[in-house]
Structures are given as C-alpha cells and as structure tokens.
Design a protein around this motif. Structure first.
Motif, PDB file in Angstrom:
ATOM      1  N   GLU A 123      -2.401   8.355  -9.369  1.00 18.27           N
ATOM      2  CA  GLU A 123      -3.494   9.322  -9.325  1.00 18.27           C
ATOM      3  C   GLU A 123      -3.692   9.998 -10.686  1.00 18.27           C
ATOM      4  O   GLU A 123      -4.821  10.216 -11.120  1.00 18.27           O
ATOM      5  CB  GLU A 123      -3.197  10.375  -8.251  1.00 18.27           C
ATOM      6  CG  GLU A 123      -4.339  11.319  -8.005  1.00 18.27           C
ATOM      7  CD  GLU A 123      -4.063  12.286  -6.877  1.00 18.27           C
ATOM      8  OE1 GLU A 123      -4.892  13.165  -6.660  1.00 18.27           O
ATOM      9  OE2 GLU A 123      -3.011  12.162  -6.210  1.00 18.27           O
ATOM     10  N   ALA A 176       0.118   4.133   0.905  1.00 21.07           N
ATOM     11  CA  ALA A 176      -0.911   5.126   0.582  1.00 21.07           C
ATOM     12  C   ALA A 176      -2.059   4.411  -0.140  1.00 21.07           C
ATOM     13  O   ALA A 176      -2.899   3.800   0.498  1.00 21.07           O
ATOM     14  CB  ALA A 176      -0.308   6.253  -0.253  1.00 21.07           C
ATOM     15  N   THR A 177      -2.045   4.419  -1.465  1.00 20.50           N
ATOM     16  CA  THR A 177      -3.119   3.759  -2.221  1.00 20.50           C
ATOM     17  C   THR A 177      -2.872   2.273  -2.410  1.00 20.50           C
ATOM     18  O   THR A 177      -3.775   1.537  -2.781  1.00 20.50           O
ATOM     19  CB  THR A 177      -3.290   4.392  -3.611  1.00 20.50           C
ATOM     20  OG1 THR A 177      -2.105   4.159  -4.377  1.00 20.50           O
ATOM     21  CG2 THR A 177      -3.580   5.882  -3.504  1.00 20.50           C
ATOM     22  N   GLY A 218      -0.947   0.907  -4.690  1.00 20.94           N
ATOM     23  CA  GLY A 218      -0.677   0.553  -6.080  1.00 20.94           C
ATOM     24  C   GLY A 218       0.702  -0.025  -6.312  1.00 20.94           C
ATOM     25  O   GLY A 218       0.852  -1.053  -6.987  1.00 20.94           O
ATOM     26  N   LEU A 276      -6.400   6.573   2.403  1.00 26.34           N
ATOM     27  CA  LEU A 276      -6.157   6.392   0.969  1.00 26.34           C
ATOM     28  C   LEU A 276      -6.433   4.966   0.495  1.00 26.34           C
ATOM     29  O   LEU A 276      -6.337   4.679  -0.695  1.00 26.34           O
ATOM     30  CB  LEU A 276      -4.729   6.817   0.620  1.00 26.34           C
ATOM     31  CG  LEU A 276      -4.446   8.306   0.856  1.00 26.34           C
ATOM     32  CD1 LEU A 276      -3.012   8.641   0.519  1.00 26.34           C
ATOM     33  CD2 LEU A 276      -5.399   9.175   0.056  1.00 26.34           C
ATOM     34  N   GLY A 277      -6.746   4.055   1.422  1.00 25.86           N
ATOM     35  CA  GLY A 277      -7.241   2.739   1.046  1.00 25.86           C
ATOM     36  C   GLY A 277      -6.236   1.664   0.711  1.00 25.86           C
ATOM     37  O   GLY A 277      -6.617   0.564   0.294  1.00 25.86           O
ATOM     38  N   GLY A 278      -4.952   1.914   0.886  1.00 28.50           N
ATOM     39  CA  GLY A 278      -3.947   0.925   0.529  1.00 28.50           C
ATOM     40  C   GLY A 278      -4.020  -0.353   1.332  1.00 28.50           C
ATOM     41  O   GLY A 278      -3.904  -1.452   0.783  1.00 28.50           O
ATOM     42  N   LYS A 283      -6.807  -2.495   0.115  1.00 26.61           N
ATOM     43  CA  LYS A 283      -6.470  -3.066  -1.185  1.00 26.61           C
ATOM     44  C   LYS A 283      -5.562  -4.287  -1.025  1.00 26.61           C
ATOM     45  O   LYS A 283      -5.792  -5.324  -1.646  1.00 26.61           O
ATOM     46  CB  LYS A 283      -5.782  -2.009  -2.053  1.00 26.61           C
ATOM     47  CG  LYS A 283      -5.363  -2.480  -3.415  1.00 26.61           C
ATOM     48  CD  LYS A 283      -4.678  -1.354  -4.185  1.00 26.61           C
ATOM     49  CE  LYS A 283      -4.892  -1.515  -5.644  1.00 26.61           C
ATOM     50  NZ  LYS A 283      -4.584  -0.305  -6.385  1.00 26.61           N
ATOM     51  N   LEU A 300      -4.807  13.104   4.399  1.00 29.29           N
ATOM     52  CA  LEU A 300      -3.881  13.017   3.280  1.00 29.29           C
ATOM     53  C   LEU A 300      -2.559  13.582   3.711  1.00 29.29           C
ATOM     54  O   LEU A 300      -1.621  13.708   3.130  1.00 29.29           O
ATOM     55  CB  LEU A 300      -4.433  13.754   2.068  1.00 29.29           C
ATOM     56  CG  LEU A 300      -5.826  13.307   1.625  1.00 29.29           C
ATOM     57  CD1 LEU A 300      -6.303  14.163   0.482  1.00 29.29           C
ATOM     58  CD2 LEU A 300      -5.839  11.858   1.213  1.00 29.29           C
TER      59      LEU A 300
END
Length: 185
Positions: free
Chosen positions: A105, A132-133, A135, A163-165, A168, A185
């Motif tokens: 972030e 979460a994301t 990443g 959060l879109g993980g 992704k 969140l």
C-alpha cells in the motif's frame, strides 16, 4: 435419538479468529489467527479444511509465505507427508536465493526463496493465513514459476474479498480456496 452435539462442537474456524479494531492503523479490523493456532481443535479444523480443498490432486511440495504461512504450511506438509518450502522476506534465507519484489500500500517489499527449493515440474500448493491484496501470494507464485514449478492452487484461512486479492490470483489462473471471508477492511 436426541442431538447430543454441544455448541462447542459446532464451532467453525471463524469462531476461533479474534478481531482487533484499529490495528495496525485506525479503521482496520485485524483478523488475528493466533487465537485459532492456539486452540488445538480450531487449528486441526483449519488444517483439515485446507487439506480437504486439495484432495485428490497431486502435490509435490507445500510452500508457505512468511510468517503465519509457515505455521499452516508446516502442518499441512506434515499431514500430506510432503516437504515444506518457506518464502521469506529479503535477507532471511542463508543460501543462494532468487528474489521477487511486489507493491505494498505504501511502498515495495521483496520476498525470496532458495534457488534449489523447487525442482522443475514440481506441483506446489501455496498457503498463507490471510488473502488481502494478493501481492505477497502473487510474488510467491512468480518465484515458484521462475524455478520451474507449477502452483496448483493457493489456500488461505481468511479472505478479505473487498481488497481484491482473490480476483488478482484468479486472473493469474490460480485455484484459490479460503476457509472463511470477512467483508470490509
């Protein structure tokens, strides 16, 4: 015959997870799995459910992301009679490594894996406590693939879908399983 199941017997994995408000920043609801790990029934339930998601698939190694992914990954690898491979933060592994950076972030981070940890063609299950994301998991996938391995899927205890993980990782072609999800969140 009467139902003799107690409320305690009907607990789900999410019942063992503690929520801490405003950690690590104000407005965040932190999903703390240490309470899950501390309870033998909850921990076994989580490991069993994570393994169940991959029943019938050939897996050669379990890869865990630092740090809580080590706890889950080690237990899953043990249950499946497989080897365990850690993906660690930069500078923590003692032998020759390859590295992969990813965006946070507020900046960038780097994770590493030993360059001989995965053999070409090995099928890998990647695990961590929380998605979460995405990443860190995406960086872990890239490391495994750079070594010639194939990630069969990614397993998590908690998914934070807002959060879109998951999206992704699925866009990378991953099969993603999480035991429970929390909105927000």
């Amino acid at each position: 015959m009467p139902d003799t199941t107690t409320t305690r017997d009907r607990k789900e994995v999410r019942d063992y997870i503690r929520t801490i408000a405003d950690f690590p920043h104000e407005g965040i609801l932190f999903r703390d799995v240490t309470t899950l790990f501390a309870d033998p029934r909850g921990f076994r339930m989580a490991v069993d459910q994570m393994i169940h998601a991959w029943a019938g698939q050939q897996i050669d190694r379990v890869v865990g992301l630092e740090a809580r992914g080590f706890i889950l990954g080690g237990a899953i690898a043990h249950q499946l009679s497989l080897g365990f491979v850690p993906i660690r933060k930069k500078g923590k592994l003692p032998a020759t490594t390859i590295a992969e950076s990813y965006t946070l972030e507020y900046g960038e981070a780097v994770v590493e894996i030993h360059d001989d940890a995965i053999r070409p063609g090995e099928k890998v299950l990647l695990v961590d406590d929380l998605l979460a994301t995405g990443g860190t998991a995406a960086a872990g996938i890239r490391l495994v693939e750079r070594l010639g391995g194939s990630v069969m899927g990614c397993g998590f205890v908690v998914d934070l879908p807002d959060l879109g993980g998951r999206a992704k990782l699925e866009a990378l072609g991953m099969d993603v399983h999480a035991i429970c999800a929390y909105e927000g969140l």
